[in-house]
Scaffold this motif. Structure first.
Motif, PDB file in Angstrom:
ATOM      1  N   PRO A  16       0.772  -1.142  -0.010  1.00 25.60           N
ATOM      2  CA  PRO A  16       0.028   0.017   0.158  1.00 25.60           C
ATOM      3  C   PRO A  16       0.902   1.257  -0.051  1.00 25.60           C
ATOM      4  O   PRO A  16       0.368   2.338  -0.391  1.00 25.60           O
ATOM      5  N   GLU A  17       2.213   1.320   0.586  1.00 28.43           N
ATOM      6  CA  GLU A  17       3.046   2.367   0.409  1.00 28.43           C
ATOM      7  C   GLU A  17       3.795   2.459  -1.121  1.00 28.43           C
ATOM      8  O   GLU A  17       4.686   3.327  -1.030  1.00 28.43           O
ATOM      9  N   ASP A  18       3.564   1.912  -1.769  1.00 26.70           N
ATOM     10  CA  ASP A  18       4.270   1.805  -3.007  1.00 26.70           C
ATOM     11  C   ASP A  18       3.486   2.672  -4.096  1.00 26.70           C
ATOM     12  O   ASP A  18       2.344   2.306  -4.529  1.00 26.70           O
ATOM     13  N   PRO A  19       3.930   3.826  -4.658  1.00 24.99           N
ATOM     14  CA  PRO A  19       3.129   4.765  -5.251  1.00 24.99           C
ATOM     15  C   PRO A  19       2.899   4.304  -6.526  1.00 24.99           C
ATOM     16  O   PRO A  19       1.928   4.809  -7.532  1.00 24.99           O
ATOM     17  N   ARG A  20       3.655   3.325  -7.384  1.00 24.48           N
ATOM     18  CA  ARG A  20       3.718   2.964  -8.824  1.00 24.48           C
ATOM     19  C   ARG A  20       2.216   2.249  -8.979  1.00 24.48           C
ATOM     20  O   ARG A  20       1.398   2.608  -9.857  1.00 24.48           O
ATOM     21  N   PRO A  21       1.774   1.212  -8.360  1.00 24.29           N
ATOM     22  CA  PRO A  21       0.327   0.831  -8.497  1.00 24.29           C
ATOM     23  C   PRO A  21      -0.765   1.622  -8.266  1.00 24.29           C
ATOM     24  O   PRO A  21      -1.862   1.736  -8.963  1.00 24.29           O
ATOM     25  N   LEU A  22      -0.734   2.586  -7.477  1.00 25.92           N
ATOM     26  CA  LEU A  22      -1.514   3.847  -7.242  1.00 25.92           C
ATOM     27  C   LEU A  22      -1.720   4.669  -8.517  1.00 25.92           C
ATOM     28  O   LEU A  22      -2.750   5.042  -8.974  1.00 25.92           O
ATOM     29  N   ALA A  23      -0.662   4.919  -9.101  1.00 25.85           N
ATOM     30  CA  ALA A  23      -0.408   5.741 -10.511  1.00 25.85           C
ATOM     31  C   ALA A  23      -1.336   4.877 -11.525  1.00 25.85           C
ATOM     32  O   ALA A  23      -1.890   5.227 -12.464  1.00 25.85           O
ATOM     33  N   ILE A  24      -0.787   3.491 -11.596  1.00 17.31           N
ATOM     34  CA  ILE A  24      -1.370   2.515 -12.675  1.00 17.31           C
ATOM     35  C   ILE A  24      -2.931   2.478 -12.251  1.00 17.31           C
ATOM     36  O   ILE A  24      -3.816   2.679 -13.232  1.00 17.31           O
ATOM     37  N   ALA A  25      -3.423   2.368 -11.358  1.00 15.69           N
ATOM     38  CA  ALA A  25      -4.834   2.563 -11.102  1.00 15.69           C
ATOM     39  C   ALA A  25      -5.413   3.765 -11.339  1.00 15.69           C
ATOM     40  O   ALA A  25      -6.580   3.721 -12.023  1.00 15.69           O
ATOM     41  N   SER A  26      -4.886   4.911 -10.985  1.00 12.76           N
ATOM     42  CA  SER A  26      -5.517   6.133 -11.457  1.00 12.76           C
ATOM     43  C   SER A  26      -5.678   6.334 -13.015  1.00 12.76           C
ATOM     44  O   SER A  26      -6.542   6.712 -13.392  1.00 12.76           O
ATOM     45  N   ARG A  27      -4.566   5.661 -13.634  1.00  8.98           N
ATOM     46  CA  ARG A  27      -4.494   5.782 -15.028  1.00  8.98           C
ATOM     47  C   ARG A  27      -5.683   5.041 -15.568  1.00  8.98           C
ATOM     48  O   ARG A  27      -6.650   5.458 -16.598  1.00  8.98           O
ATOM     49  N   ALA A  28      -5.639   3.888 -15.249  1.00  9.17           N
ATOM     50  CA  ALA A  28      -7.062   2.759 -15.477  1.00  9.17           C
ATOM     51  C   ALA A  28      -8.378   3.478 -15.340  1.00  9.17           C
ATOM     52  O   ALA A  28      -9.203   3.482 -16.106  1.00  9.17           O
ATOM     53  N   LEU A  29      -8.360   4.119 -14.101  1.00  6.03           N
ATOM     54  CA  LEU A  29      -9.528   4.668 -13.790  1.00  6.03           C
ATOM     55  C   LEU A  29      -9.917   5.841 -14.607  1.00  6.03           C
ATOM     56  O   LEU A  29     -11.087   6.169 -15.056  1.00  6.03           O
ATOM     57  N   THR A  30      -8.940   6.767 -15.074  1.00  4.86           N
ATOM     58  CA  THR A  30      -9.085   8.012 -16.014  1.00  4.86           C
ATOM     59  C   THR A  30      -9.691   7.259 -17.355  1.00  4.86           C
ATOM     60  O   THR A  30     -10.632   7.654 -17.634  1.00  4.86           O
ATOM     61  N   LEU A  31      -9.046   6.183 -17.808  1.00  3.15           N
ATOM     62  CA  LEU A  31      -9.565   5.470 -18.953  1.00  3.15           C
ATOM     63  C   LEU A  31     -10.800   4.944 -19.000  1.00  3.15           C
ATOM     64  O   LEU A  31     -11.534   4.813 -19.892  1.00  3.15           O
ATOM     65  N   LEU A  32     -11.395   4.504 -17.747  1.00  2.00           N
ATOM     66  CA  LEU A  32     -12.598   4.033 -17.506  1.00  2.00           C
ATOM     67  C   LEU A  32     -13.519   5.055 -17.337  1.00  2.00           C
ATOM     68  O   LEU A  32     -14.760   4.927 -17.354  1.00  2.00           O
ATOM     69  N   GLY A  33     -13.332   6.346 -17.196  1.00  2.00           N
ATOM     70  CA  GLY A  33     -14.239   7.500 -16.942  1.00  2.00           C
ATOM     71  C   GLY A  33     -14.451   7.571 -15.575  1.00  2.00           C
ATOM     72  O   GLY A  33     -15.435   8.391 -15.309  1.00  2.00           O
TER      73      GLY A  33
END
Length: 240
Positions: free
Chosen positions: A102-119
Motif C-alpha cells: 500500500p505504500e508503493d506509489p506505482r500501482p496507485l498511479a497505474i490504478a489512477s490511469r486505468a480509472l481515468t480511461l474508464l471514465g
C-alpha cells in the motif's frame, strides 16, 4: 476513452515508467533476484519494453498464478494490460499490488490511469493524489494528477499547477513541458502553450505527439476528431 487520455497513454507508458521494483535487467547476475518469480517477471518486462505486450502478459499469467504475492509482477501486469487497452484487468492488477504494497506509489498511479480511461475521474484523482502523498518529490505523480484533471475536464488551473510542479522537480524531462503545454492550451493561454510545447520539442526533437499538438496550435494541422469507440493501439500503431 477521451482523446486526452489516449494522448497521455501513448506519450508516457513506455517512456515514463521504469522496471518494477525488485526486477533486474535480464542480463543481471542471478543473485540480484531475491524471489523465485523475479526472473520470470524480468523476462516479461523485457518483452514489454520491446513492445510485445501480448507475449509479456502470457509470460506473466503463470508466474502470478504460482506467485500471487509478487508485487513487481502485478505492477508489470497492470502496465501491460493498460497497453493492451484492457482497463478493467489493468485496474484489477493494480489493486492487487496496492493490497500487497500500500505504500508503493506505482500501482496507485497505474490504478489512477486505468480509472481515468474508464471514465471514473473522481477515483482516478484520489489514486493520483495518494501517490503524491507517498512520494511527493516524484514528478511522475504530479504529472499523473495533471492528466487526471485534464481528462476529467475540471480544475484546469490545478492541472497547470501540477504540471509546473513536475517541471520544477525535473526540468530536463520533455514530457512535463508537453503536459504543461496541454494544460495551458486548455486554459486558453495559447502563446504560453506554444512555448511549452516548443521547449518539449527542443529537449526531445521530432516527437510526433508534441509536434502535432504544436502544429494544431499554430493552425498547421486540424484537431483530432474524437472517436466513438474506445479501442486504442499503443506504440504509435493505428487502429485496424
Amino acid at each position: 476513452m477521451t482523446e486526452l487520455a489516449r494522448t497521455e497513454l501513448a506519450r508516457t507508458e513506455l517512456a515514463r515508467t521504469a522496471l518494477p521494483l525488485g526486477v533486474a535487467t535480464p542480463d543481471a547476475p542471478a543473485r540480484a533476484f531475491a524471489d523465485p518469480a523475479d526472473m520470470g517477471v524480468a523476462r516479461a518486462a523485457a518483452l514489454f519494453e520491446h513492445m510485445q505486450p501480448e507475449q509479456a502478459a502470457a509470460q506473466l499469467e503463470p508466474i502470478l498464478a504460482a506467485h500471487p504475492a509478487s508485487v513487481s509482477g502485478w505492477i508489470l501486469m497492470g502496465r501491460v494490460r493498460l497497453a493492451l487497452d484492457q482497463m478493467d484487468t489493468a485496474l484489477d492488477a493494480a489493486n492487487k499490488a496496492i493490497e500487497l504494497a500500500p505504500e508503493d506509489p506505482r500501482p496507485l498511479a497505474i490504478a489512477s490511469r486505468a480509472l481515468t480511461l474508464l471514465g471514473r475521474h473522481d477515483e482516478a484523482l484520489s489514486m493520483a493524489y495518494r501517490a503524491i502523498v507517498v512520494e511527493p518529490k516524484n514528478p511522475l505523480w504530479h504529472d499523473r494528477v495533471a492528466w487526471a484533471l485534464l481528462a476529467a475536464d475540471r480544475q484546469t488551473a490545478d492541472a497547470e499547477q501540477a504540471a509546473r510542479t513536475a517541471i520544477s522537480l525535473d526540468p530536463n524531462e520533455a514530457h512535463y513541458y508537453f503536459t504543461h503545454g496541454m494544460a495551458l492550451a486548455a486554459l486558453g493561454h495559447v502563446d504560453q502553450a506554444r512555448q511549452a510545447l516548443a521547449t518539449s520539442l527542443r529537449i526531445e526533437p521530432g516527437n510526433p505527439v508534441a509536434k502535432t499538438r504544436l502544429d494544431i496550435l499554430n493552425g498547421a494541422a486540424e484537431p483530432v476528431v474524437e472517436k466513438k469507440k474506445r479501442g486504442w493501439k499503443l506504440f504509435g500503431r493505428k487502429d485496424e
